[in-house]
Design a protein around this motif. Structure first.
Motif, short mmCIF file in Angstrom:
data_model
loop_
_atom_site.label_atom_id
_atom_site.label_comp_id
_atom_site.label_asym_id
_atom_site.label_seq_id
_atom_site.Cartn_x
_atom_site.Cartn_y
_atom_site.Cartn_z
N GLY A 349 0.82 -1.20 0.00
CA GLY A 349 0.00 0.00 0.00
C GLY A 349 0.86 1.25 0.00
N ASN A 350 0.22 2.39 -0.28
CA ASN A 350 0.94 3.66 -0.20
C ASN A 350 0.95 4.14 1.24
OD1 ASN A 350 -1.62 4.70 0.26
ND2 ASN A 350 -1.51 6.24 -1.34
N ILE A 351 1.50 5.32 1.47
CA ILE A 351 1.59 5.85 2.83
C ILE A 351 0.21 5.98 3.47
CG2 ILE A 351 2.18 7.90 4.19
CD1 ILE A 351 4.60 6.22 3.42
N GLY A 352 -0.78 6.45 2.70
CA GLY A 352 -2.14 6.57 3.23
C GLY A 352 -2.72 5.22 3.63
N ASP A 353 -2.54 4.20 2.79
CA ASP A 353 -3.03 2.86 3.11
C ASP A 353 -2.44 2.36 4.43
OD1 ASP A 353 -4.60 2.43 0.78
OD2 ASP A 353 -2.78 2.04 -0.36
N ILE A 354 -1.15 2.52 4.58
CA ILE A 354 -0.44 1.98 5.75
C ILE A 354 -0.85 2.69 7.03
CG2 ILE A 354 1.83 1.74 6.82
CD1 ILE A 354 2.95 1.40 3.94
N ASN A 355 -0.75 4.01 7.03
CA ASN A 355 -0.93 4.73 8.30
C ASN A 355 -2.39 4.96 8.66
OD1 ASN A 355 1.80 4.87 8.99
ND2 ASN A 355 2.13 6.59 7.60
N LEU A 356 -3.28 5.01 7.69
CA LEU A 356 -4.71 5.07 8.02
C LEU A 356 -5.17 3.72 8.57
CD1 LEU A 356 -6.02 7.18 5.00
CD2 LEU A 356 -5.76 7.93 7.38
N ALA A 357 -4.59 2.63 8.05
CA ALA A 357 -4.87 1.30 8.62
C ALA A 357 -4.35 1.22 10.04
CB ALA A 357 -4.23 0.22 7.76
N ASN A 393 1.00 16.13 1.58
CA ASN A 393 1.23 14.95 0.72
C ASN A 393 1.50 13.68 1.51
OD1 ASN A 393 3.81 15.75 1.64
ND2 ASN A 393 4.81 14.93 -0.19
N TYR A 394 1.20 13.69 2.83
CA TYR A 394 1.61 12.57 3.68
C TYR A 394 0.71 12.53 4.90
CZ TYR A 394 5.52 9.37 4.94
OH TYR A 394 6.32 8.28 5.20
N VAL A 395 0.53 11.35 5.46
CA VAL A 395 -0.24 11.20 6.69
C VAL A 395 0.46 10.21 7.60
CG1 VAL A 395 -1.73 9.38 5.74
CG2 VAL A 395 -2.54 10.75 7.67
N ILE A 396 0.47 10.51 8.90
CA ILE A 396 1.01 9.61 9.91
C ILE A 396 -0.02 9.48 11.03
CG2 ILE A 396 3.42 10.16 9.39
CD1 ILE A 396 3.41 12.02 11.85
N ASP A 409 4.87 6.24 12.03
CA ASP A 409 4.80 5.97 10.59
C ASP A 409 5.23 4.52 10.40
OD1 ASP A 409 5.05 5.72 7.88
OD2 ASP A 409 6.33 7.47 7.59
N ALA A 410 4.30 3.68 9.98
CA ALA A 410 4.57 2.24 9.87
C ALA A 410 5.11 1.83 8.51
CB ALA A 410 3.29 1.45 10.18
N SER A 411 5.57 2.81 7.71
CA SER A 411 6.06 2.49 6.38
C SER A 411 7.50 1.99 6.37
CB SER A 411 5.95 3.71 5.46
OG SER A 411 6.83 4.74 5.88
N GLU A 412 8.24 2.24 7.45
CA GLU A 412 9.65 1.84 7.52
C GLU A 412 9.80 0.74 8.58
OE1 GLU A 412 12.00 2.65 5.60
OE2 GLU A 412 11.47 4.56 4.67
N PRO A 413 9.97 -0.51 8.17
CA PRO A 413 10.04 -1.62 9.13
C PRO A 413 11.17 -1.50 10.15
CG PRO A 413 9.72 -2.45 6.90
CD PRO A 413 10.01 -0.99 6.77
#
Length: 658
Positions: A349-357, A393-396, A409-413
């Motif tokens: 997913g994109n940043i929105g998919d990840i952090n909104l989830a 352009n980003y959401v956390i 921000d869960a995009s970086e493991p």
């Protein structure tokens, strides 16, 4: 500290300045040919001789939609071979759901010196390429032909720009200086734009007047505001290390659509209040709709939260689960592109998919989670004069536990809980809650960037040094090292690469701990061997104690910097060396003990050398205690680095006792 300096330009103002006008294509002058260097920078590799642009809003005849008709024309002098790169032209073309930007009337040529005359070479249309950069962006690319030192390149084009919201951004400053830059905006009276100038340079002249009946809509004739701007003798904007987006500081004119007046008397407000934005985001299916999807985690939460005793432990468990199960597809975005269920199923997913989830999962667990929309460092600083959703352009995620808040921000493991990627460290963002009005929130790194090195070893009488180097890294240093380990494929391969990058030093054995324990410092333990310089005739050994984390290049080289130094996080590096010296050697000379401090506890650099009971004791401390330094502190930072680099060139000299 404000990083954007701008003022709102009144929509209509009147002056007696000369009107800007285009210059004739291909008609170079003797003066153009004779220019050898830029007035504002004698070291420039190229210079813009003339630059002219116009932009107007038009109505497409067949379909009735509005677009921006943008015409651009530039002439550039290539002063030396290093300026050839400015002959590689790239023009961004944005892609939209129903239509894309288009370029027409592209013309380009090069005038190059040959046997005392200037020879014209036209660009072959077959050498123009369209690159699909992403699903949102195409790039028109071409290289100017027959480039030589002293060449003059010239090109012009018309851009059919489909999105009128930002009209056109006209950048007076660029990486090379300009003699003159002129821009005309033609704005129909039914459109109101907020126009602003950023940067530190002043316009040479500006003018506004009414242009009668410039546009016809459904048989009605519309007047326009003709706004012209001229700037002369423009210095280059030089980008340096530790800065956010150049657009924050480069002198340019920006437009944002405020409202549209309809012919029937109605009005459509584009610029909204935060109350409007809150309502829009909360009710947007791909934003607020995602935040509300608590049901998506109802079945899997019990397993995720098993044996988690408190709210913080639950938050960490959920954060770890999202990081593991939805991998970032490398696209930014404040909106989700997929449903949460699909992102979990596809593990992408994109940043929105990840952090909104992430927010939905935290809320499903009964935790107080909110969304925080922001603009990344490369996207620019957000103005607080009026809300513009497209600027974000980003959401956390922001989670509140007891009296403390954590940004996630869960995009970086490989990032620990509570530490954001450096790209997010951009002053502040807007918190969007499902239950209360939105509000601004400062974005600051919750950890220092820390490295601590301890070397314990011994020196042989032949100059060989052996011992253990132990490094403790936390914050962004630990994150960057963990990424390198992951990219290498294993700790063993990482150590091998490290060995290759350090000539004169050999890693005999290694042990790296806490690679996966992200909340703990990364620990590296190396058994190393290295040779110092041994002058047998003089009976002297030369040893540089700055072999650990040495700084060889000053990141600050400008005489003046008009924009802040933004590190993203405070920094601290400590080095301790305990070196056993052979009994028949004594300390002859060493780097002088040094203590340099920045004003107002902004940072310091300390070194200390002592010799007791046959042991050389060396310590070094480098601290930058702030994430952000103003332009007035730039020269002090530059001097700090300069003196540190000079200090690190000096050696310890050990002399054989007679």
């Amino acid at each position: 500290m404000k990083k954007i300096f701008f003022f709102i330009i009144p929509f209509l103002f009147y002056t007696n300045c000369l009107h800007a006008q285009d210059f004739e294509f291909g008609k170079i002058s003797v003066e153009d040919i004779q220019i050898k260097h830029a007035k504002t920078d004698s070291n420039a590799n190229a210079i813009v001789l003339k630059e002219f642009g116009t932009a107007s809003i038009q109505i497409e005849d067949n379909y009735g939609y509005s677009y921006v008709d943008y015409k651009y024309h530039v002439r550039i002098k290539i002063l030396n071979k290093n300026g050839f790169e400015h002959g590689n032209i790239q023009i961004p073309l944005w892609r939209y759901t129903d239509r894309d930007d288009e370029i027409t009337e592209l013309t380009a040529c090069t005038f190059s010196p040959s046997d005392g005359i200037m020879v014209r070479t036209d660009l072959d249309n077959k050498q123009i390429f369209l690159e699909n950069r992403s699903k949102y962006l195409n790039v028109k690319k071409f290289a100017m032909p027959n480039l030589k030192e002293g060449s003059i390149i010239e090109y012009s084009y018309t851009l059919n720009k489909k999105n009128i919201f930002n009209f056109v951004t006209w950048e007076f400053q660029s990486p090379i200086p300009k003699i003159q830059s002129e821009f005309i905006a033609m704005i129909p009276a039914i459109y109101n734009f907020n126009a602003s100038i950023r940067g530190f340079l002043k316009l040479t002249s500006q003018n506004a007047e009414i242009s009668r009946e410039c546009l016809r809509i459904q048989g009605s004739k519309i007047d326009c505001s003709r706004l012209s701007y001229i700037m002369k003798d423009i210095p280059a904007f030089i980008e340096e290390s530790y800065m956010t987006a150049a657009t924050n500081f480069r002198s340019a004119i920006y437009f944002e659509l405020s409202d549209v007046q309809h012919l029937n008397g109605g009005k459509n407000n584009i610029t909204k209040t935060w109350k409007d934005v809150d309502y829009e985001l909360k009710n947007e299916k791909s934003f607020g709709g995602q935040m509300k999807r608590k049901d998506a985690f109802k079945e899997i939460l019990p397993e995720i939260l098993k044996d988690q005793p408190d709210e913080l432990s639950k938050a960490k468990a959920i954060y770890a689960y999202i990081k593991k199960n939805i991998r970032w597809n490398r696209y930014y975005g404040k909106y989700g592109e997929n449903a949460i269920k699909k992102s979990l199923e596809t593990h992408s997913g994109n940043i929105g998919d990840i952090n909104l989830a992430l927010i939905a999962a935290l809320s499903s667990a009964g935790l107080d989670a909110e969304a925080l929309v922001l603009s990344t460092r490369e996207n620019g600083i957000i103005s607080d004069l009026y809300p513009v959703i497209s600027n974000f352009n980003y959401v956390i995620a922001k989670i509140n536990i007891a009296d403390k808040s954590y940004l996630l921000d869960a995009s970086e493991p490989l990032l620990p809980f509570g530490l954001l990627p450096l790209r997010c460290m951009n002053e502040r963002g807007r918190v969007i809650s499902l239950t209360k009005p939105s509000y601004w929130y400062d974005i600051k790194a919750n950890q220092k960037d820390i490295n601590r090195y301890t070397f314990t070893g011994s020196l042989s009488s032949e100059g060989k040094i052996t011992g253990h180097l132990i490094t403790y890294s936390s914050g962004y240093s630990a994150f960057n090292k963990r990424k390198k380990i992951e990219e290498a494929g294993s700790a063993e391969l990482y150590a091998e690469k490290l060995n290759e990058q350090m000539p004169g030093l050999r890693i005999l054995h290694h042990q790296i701990s806490n690679i996966d324990s992200l909340d703990n410092p990364l620990v590296e333990d190396y058994e190393i061997e290295m040779k110092s310089q041994y002058d047998m005739k003089a009976g002297q050994i030369y040893f540089n104690p700055f072999f650990i984390d040495k700084t060889s290049k000053n990141p600050f080289n400008l005489n003046e910097r008009t924009y802040p130094v933004d590190l993203g996080a405070a920094k601290e590096d400590r080095v301790t060396i305990l070196l056993k010296i052979p009994d028949n050697f004594q300390l002859a000379d060493h780097p002088k003990n040094l203590a340099i401090a920045l004003a107002q506890n902004g940072g310091k650099y300390l070194t200390d050398v002592s010799f007791n009971d046959g042991v050389l004791n060396f310590t070094q401390l480098f601290q930058l205690n702030k994430a952000l330094y103003g332009p007035d502190e730039y020269l002090s930072l530059k001097e700090l680095f300069s003196r540190m680099i000079q200090q690190q060139k000096t050696d310890v000299i050990l002399k054989k006792a007679i």
